[in-house]
Design an enzyme around this catalytic site. Structure first.
Site, short mmCIF file in Angstrom:
data_model
loop_
_atom_site.label_atom_id
_atom_site.label_comp_id
_atom_site.label_asym_id
_atom_site.label_seq_id
_atom_site.Cartn_x
_atom_site.Cartn_y
_atom_site.Cartn_z
CE LYS A 1 41.96 47.76 37.42
NZ LYS A 1 41.46 48.79 38.34
NE ARG B 1 37.36 43.79 41.58
CZ ARG B 1 37.25 43.78 40.25
NH1 ARG B 1 38.33 44.08 39.51
NH2 ARG B 1 36.11 43.51 39.67
#
Length: 315
Positions: free
Chosen positions: A244, A278
């Site tokens: 991210k 995840r």
């Protein structure tokens, strides 16, 4: 195994405060998890042409199915299948989202007993995904559509409730929080109460603080540092930190150079009590998770040989 001069493994989490979950034993589809003693690795398969990480690499059906099967072969416990990215953009018709997601769910279910989640905020997509073989609905909009909880309640599926503030696929510029972790936790507890009121049993709910979702890098880093405040609430916590922007901005790395930073953030979250991660890079993530479990005393080493024989061996 009992060895001379070797103390037994410490209690789970020794040295790192670990959460006391109200419902640690979870039956999710055909898989049973004890989140007091294990961490589940969730792989990511996005059947979208514009996902932030793979940029459409798994948009073709065959590519998506092969990526899902490869993730399971690499040790993933769980595969998350999405047809719509979180990022702002035009609304995708439900029929098109189903056409993207359902064939992958069906193909993977035919080949594996792994946990399959559909990443969607649309109740109808969730309903059809469960019918196709999914056992989790992963809603990154925090029940923007409460009917989605009713769909889950009418099944045996698990619901992931994620913190985010914007309406689906809309901009949320310059997010502000007076106390980001307190506000994230309060939001999630209110949405858990909503889901329970709509019929979802507490033992089928997972929460996710939503790293980067309507949050800037400083806010995502603070959530990571203070994640123990969220895991202390008693619900299994899922974290989606893989590749991210808060990682890229923290270490000045482009998206294809964020694997090591992602693994570091993931391990930090596990040490703070996260129990589902995840991740895109499955092989590296599985190895890092298993090592972290061993450090925490959640699992025994795979085998013991080093310096236990007649001769010391230096590798």
């Amino acid at each position: 195994m009992s060895l001379p001069g070797v103390r037994p493994a410490p209690p789970a989490g020794s040295g790192f405060p670990q959460p006391t979950l109200r419902h640690p034993l979870r039956q999710i589809g055909d898989r049973r998890f004890d989140f007091s003693r294990q961490v589940a690795v969730m792989a990511v398969v996005n059947r979208t042409p514009d996902s932030f990480y793979d940029r459409g690499a798994t948009f073709a059906l065959e590519s998506a199915v092969q990526a899902a099967l490869a993730a399971v072969a690499a040790g993933a416990d769980w595969v998350d299948i999405g047809g719509v990215p979180f990022s702002p953009g035009p609304e995708l018709p439900v029929e098109e989202e189903c056409a993207r997601v359902l064939p992958v769910v069906q193909a993977l279910r035919a080949a594996s007993d792994c946990v399959i989640s559909v990443d969607t905020f649309q109740p109808e997509v969730a309903r059809r995904g469960i019918a196709a073989g999914a056992t989790v609905v992963n809603d990154t909009t925090g029940l923007h559509h409460p009917e989605l909880a009713e769909v889950v309640a009418d099944s045996d599926a698990t619901l992931v409730i994620t913190h985010s503030l914007a309406s689906p696929r809309t901009q949320y510029p310059r997010p502000h929080y007076d106390d980001v972790m307190t506000e994230v936790a309060d939001f999630l507890l209110r949405r858990v109460d909503l889901a329970i009121s709509l019929g979802v049993p507490e033992e089928r709910i997972v929460i996710d603080p939503g790293h980067d979702l309507n949050k800037n890098t400083l806010q995502s880093l603070e959530i990571t540092r203070r994640l123990g405040e969220l895991t202390a609430l008693g619900h299994p916590v899922l974290v989606a930190v893989s590749n991210k922007d808060f990682i890229g901005e923290s270490i000045n790395a482009q998206r294809e150079e964020r694997v090591e930073g992602s693994l570091a953030a993931m391990v930090a979250c596990i040490l703070a009590g996260a129990r589902i991660v995840r991740m895109h890079n499955v092989t590296q993530s599985v190895a890092s998770v298993r090592m972290t479990e061993a450090i925490l005393g959640l699992r025994a080493p795979h085998h013991l040989k080093h310096n236990l024989g007649e001769f010391n061996v230096h590798d």
